[in-house]
Scaffold this active site. Structure first.
Site, PDB file in Angstrom:
ATOM      1  N   GLY A  78       1.848   9.262  -5.462  1.00 25.84           N
ATOM      2  CA  GLY A  78       1.883   9.125  -4.005  1.00 25.84           C
ATOM      3  C   GLY A  78       3.128   9.691  -3.362  1.00 25.84           C
TER       4      GLY A  78
ATOM      5  CE  LYS B 258      -1.867  -2.298   3.668  1.00 22.12           C
ATOM      6  NZ  LYS B 258      -3.218  -1.996   4.130  1.00 22.12           N
TER       7      LYS B 258
HETATM    8  P1  AMP Z   1       2.696   3.722  -1.056  1.00 24.29           P
HETATM    9  O1  AMP Z   1       1.826   4.859  -0.612  1.00 24.29           O
HETATM   10  O2  AMP Z   1       1.986   2.453  -1.310  1.00 24.29           O
HETATM   11  O3  AMP Z   1       3.665   4.120  -2.147  1.00 24.29           O
HETATM   12  O4  AMP Z   1       3.588   3.361   0.215  1.00 24.29           O
HETATM   13  C1  AMP Z   1       4.476   4.251   0.791  1.00 24.29           C
HETATM   14  C2  AMP Z   1       4.694   3.841   2.222  1.00 24.29           C
HETATM   15  O5  AMP Z   1       5.249   2.528   2.271  1.00 24.29           O
HETATM   16  C3  AMP Z   1       5.682   4.725   2.951  1.00 24.29           C
HETATM   17  O6  AMP Z   1       4.998   5.338   4.007  1.00 24.29           O
HETATM   18  C4  AMP Z   1       6.742   3.772   3.468  1.00 24.29           C
HETATM   19  O7  AMP Z   1       7.174   4.058   4.773  1.00 24.29           O
HETATM   20  C5  AMP Z   1       6.037   2.457   3.440  1.00 24.29           C
HETATM   21  N1  AMP Z   1       6.986   1.344   3.403  1.00 24.29           N
HETATM   22  C6  AMP Z   1       7.915   1.121   2.471  1.00 24.29           C
HETATM   23  N2  AMP Z   1       8.639   0.036   2.798  1.00 24.29           N
HETATM   24  C7  AMP Z   1       8.151  -0.449   3.959  1.00 24.29           C
HETATM   25  C8  AMP Z   1       8.462  -1.554   4.781  1.00 24.29           C
HETATM   26  N3  AMP Z   1       9.447  -2.405   4.465  1.00 24.29           N
HETATM   27  N4  AMP Z   1       7.734  -1.755   5.901  1.00 24.29           N
HETATM   28  C9  AMP Z   1       6.734  -0.898   6.210  1.00 24.29           C
HETATM   29  N5  AMP Z   1       6.381   0.163   5.469  1.00 24.29           N
HETATM   30  C10 AMP Z   1       7.078   0.392   4.351  1.00 24.29           C
END
Ligand code: AMP
Length: 396
Positions: free
Chosen positions: A353, A196
């Site tokens: 993360g 996000k």
């Molecule tokens: P963060 O904790 O914000 O670094 O987000 C990591 C998460 O983002 C991981 O679980 C990924 O699976 C998810 N993610 C990355 N790209 C996508 C995407 N295109 N659609 C859905 N989830 C995503």
């Protein structure tokens, strides 16, 4: 970096050294399931012991919120700690116990004070509590970079009471971070991925003023594509962040930072491992599809950006890396960065993360110049925020 001392500048012989460590390790069935954090404190404790100091470790475990919660006792980490250090460790359960050590405790190589967050004064950063802790030692050594974004008694307050220094792990983190964002070799490229935009706004705004190129990937790239008027089908996307995304792009333009968004995308109809998928241009996402990864043309562009960079800073995966084959962009670009780092062409620093597990999964972590395990503190540092635990070391 000026302003804080390392263990090299401290006289340790015969001194009681309070070492703040992060050994908040995961458990499975009552046993430590991943001892990485414990292993990483070994150099500091070893150094103190080798130089005739008497280490007492201060650490938190879980979130007991100022009360004694038996499930959150540090006793559970003792076997793993003794094994990693190859030394005897005695758990001191109370402050009174630490002030009046038993013969058994005196004979131990290393003392571990029970969960520091059992005391309300810890998270409140109560000066009286910090003063009482300070009475347990002659020197304060902070080796918990991962807790440095919190101003607690054992992470910040103590530095105002005792001669203070950074431990080896803290030192390595700070030196790596300084090389990546403080006074980096240019060009600098940053990769920001993950789910996000809303959780990484401050980070994006800071980076666009500091780096030469910013690769945006993962779910958050969808928000940027949508903000440019492209359809993103049923993808994860924060449509209410569109204005923010446009602001960040404008800030980047003003600062001379080039933003790289996916040129092609991997789409599927289900968020599932092995789901049937296809590669389409970024402007051609079908209405019923989810964007789950960056495509081959995007991978090539990102690798080309790495080729001309001298420094890389990375947070977040470029796709849904936990569900193959949507791990391809993360894997391929991480492997390329690892190869450039191995060849001495790139200084690569990653953290925060899911980044560490993504790089581990890609087999790339070992070749990165530095992989931070610090999580929140790493992100706050990427956001450009001063970290209280580090600031306090500078002030002493
Ligand atoms: P963060 O904790 O914000 O670094 O987000 C990591 C998460 O983002 C991981 O679980 C990924 O699976 C998810 N993610 C990355 N790209 C996508 C995407 N295109 N659609 C859905 N989830 C995503």
């Amino acid at each position: 970096m000026a302003g804080w001392k390392t263990l090299d500048q401290m006289e340790l012989a015969g001194k009681r050294v309070l070492i703040r460590v992060d050994i908040n390790v995961p458990l499975e069935n009552g046993r430590v399931s991943d001892a990485t954090r414990i292993e990483r404190i070994v150099p500091t404790v070893q150094d103190v012991l080798d130089r005739g100091g008497h280490p007492m470790l201060l650490a938190h475990f879980g979130r007991p919120k100022g009360k004694v919660v038996l499930d959150m006792s540090l006793r559970v980490v003792l076997p793993a700690l003794e094994q990693a250090l190859g030394r005897s460790v005695v758990l001191v359960e109370t402050l009174e116990g630490a002030e009046n050590l038993t013969d058994e405790a005196r004979a131990a190589d290393v003392l571990l004070l029970e969960n520091i967050r059992f005391h309300p004064g810890e998270e409140a950063n109560d000066p009286d509590f910090a003063a009482r802790l300070a009475g347990l030692g002659d020197i304060y050594c902070n080796d918990a970079f991962s807790a440095a974004h919190r101003a607690h008694a054992s992470t910040e307050g103590l530095a105002h009471h005792l001669p203070s220094c950074a431990g080896r792990l803290m030192q390595a983190e700070l030196e790596a971070l300084e090389r990546a964002l403080g006074t980096p070799q240019r060009p600098v490229v940053a990769v920001v991925g993950g789910a996000k935009v809303s959780t990484k706004l401050a980070l994006l705004s800071n980076l666009v003023t500091r780096v030469d190129r910013l690769v945006i990937g993962g779910g958050m790239a969808n928000t940027f594509l949508a903000a440019q008027g492209l359809g993103v089908g049923k993808s994860l996307c924060e449509h209410d962040m569109a204005e923010m995304a446009r602001t960040i792009m404008a800030q980047a333009g003003a600062a001379g930072c080039e933003i790289l968004l996916p040129a092609d995308i991997v789409v599927a109809r289900a968020f599932e491992m092995g789901a049937p998928h296809e590669v389409v241009p970024a402007h051609a996402c079908p209405d019923d599809a989810l964007i789950l990864d960056a495509g081959p043309a995007s991978i090539a562009r990102i690798c080309a950006a790495f080729d001309i960079a001298r420094t890389l800073i990375w947070n977040g995966p470029l796709g849904a890396f936990e569900i193959p084959p949507f791990d391809k962009a993360t894997r391929a670009t991480a492997a390329h960065a690892a190869a450039l780092s191995r060849a001495g062409q790139l200084i690569s620093v990653a953290g925060g993360g899911d980044t560490v597990s993504a790089l581990n999964q890609a087999g790339a972590a070992a070749d990165f110049t530095y992989v931070s395990t610090a999580g929140g503190a790493f992100l706050e540092w990427m956001e450009g925020k001063p970290l209280p635990g580090v600031a306090a070391l500078r002030g002493t």
